[in-house]
Design a protein around this motif. Structure first.
Motif, PDB file in Angstrom:
ATOM      1  N   UNK A 258      19.166  -9.640   2.449  1.00 22.24           N
ATOM      2  CA  UNK A 258      18.591  -9.954   1.151  1.00 22.24           C
ATOM      3  C   UNK A 258      17.651  -8.852   0.687  1.00 22.24           C
ATOM      4  N   UNK A 259      16.843  -8.320   1.568  1.00 22.86           N
ATOM      5  CA  UNK A 259      15.920  -7.245   1.203  1.00 22.86           C
ATOM      6  C   UNK A 259      16.680  -5.986   0.815  1.00 22.86           C
ATOM      7  N   UNK A 260      17.747  -5.675   1.496  1.00 19.50           N
ATOM      8  CA  UNK A 260      18.524  -4.483   1.197  1.00 19.50           C
ATOM      9  C   UNK A 260      19.185  -4.594  -0.173  1.00 19.50           C
ATOM     10  N   UNK A 261      19.755  -5.727  -0.503  1.00 19.77           N
ATOM     11  CA  UNK A 261      20.402  -5.913  -1.796  1.00 19.77           C
ATOM     12  C   UNK A 261      19.382  -5.819  -2.921  1.00 19.77           C
ATOM     13  N   UNK A 262      18.199  -6.358  -2.738  1.00 19.31           N
ATOM     14  CA  UNK A 262      17.173  -6.305  -3.774  1.00 19.31           C
ATOM     15  C   UNK A 262      16.727  -4.868  -4.028  1.00 19.31           C
ATOM     16  N   UNK A 263      16.637  -4.039  -2.989  1.00 22.09           N
ATOM     17  CA  UNK A 263      16.225  -2.650  -3.158  1.00 22.09           C
ATOM     18  C   UNK A 263      17.271  -1.835  -3.900  1.00 22.09           C
ATOM     19  N   UNK A 264      18.537  -2.115  -3.702  1.00 23.33           N
ATOM     20  CA  UNK A 264      19.600  -1.357  -4.361  1.00 23.33           C
ATOM     21  C   UNK A 264      19.599  -1.622  -5.860  1.00 23.33           C
ATOM     22  N   UNK A 265      19.334  -2.851  -6.276  1.00 21.59           N
ATOM     23  CA  UNK A 265      19.390  -3.206  -7.688  1.00 21.59           C
ATOM     24  C   UNK A 265      18.184  -2.706  -8.482  1.00 21.59           C
ATOM     25  N   UNK A 266      17.081  -2.365  -7.814  1.00 25.11           N
ATOM     26  CA  UNK A 266      15.885  -1.899  -8.493  1.00 25.11           C
ATOM     27  C   UNK A 266      15.976  -0.395  -8.724  1.00 25.11           C
ATOM     28  N   UNK A 267      15.861   0.068  -9.967  1.00 25.31           N
ATOM     29  CA  UNK A 267      15.859   1.516 -10.195  1.00 25.31           C
ATOM     30  C   UNK A 267      14.545   2.117  -9.703  1.00 25.31           C
TER      31      UNK A 267
END
Length: 106
Positions: free
Chosen positions: A20-29
């Motif tokens: 979950x943390x990894x997916x959230x970081x990818x979506x944030x510019x």
């Protein structure tokens, strides 16, 4: 059997929280503010055409210098600007961001 279930449950819980943390970081510019950068700092690849955009409410200015300190590209970015294409950047180039703007590269 109880040990196996409890260990498996902990492992499963940890794997979901890491994903979950990894997916959230990818979506944030990633935004970059005033400073001196190279392409490694910005997370960019060499010889790839990128676009730059100002997402903040302040003006921003970006200059790309080559290894001989010659200006390759300079862009003034208005607040909440559209995306502007950049020339391909090399590893030896330096990027200078001036002003209070928050720039993103895509």
């Amino acid at each position: 059997m109880k040990k196996f279930i409890s260990i498996f449950s902990i492992f499963l819980f940890l794997s979901f929280s890491i994903t979950t943390a990894t997916v959230a970081d990818i979506n944030q510019p990633r935004t970059f503010k005033e400073g001196f950068y190279n392409i490694r700092d910005l997370g960019l690849m060499e010889n790839v055409s990128y676009s730059v955009q100002n997402l903040s409410e302040y003006r921003g200015f970006m200059v790309v210098f080559d290894s001989e300190q010659k200006i390759q590209q300079a862009i003034s970015l208005d607040p909440r600007s559209q995306k502007f294409p950049l020339k391909p950047i090399r590893n030896s180039d330096r990027i200078v961001i001036l002003g209070q703007g928050a720039l993103t590269f895509s």
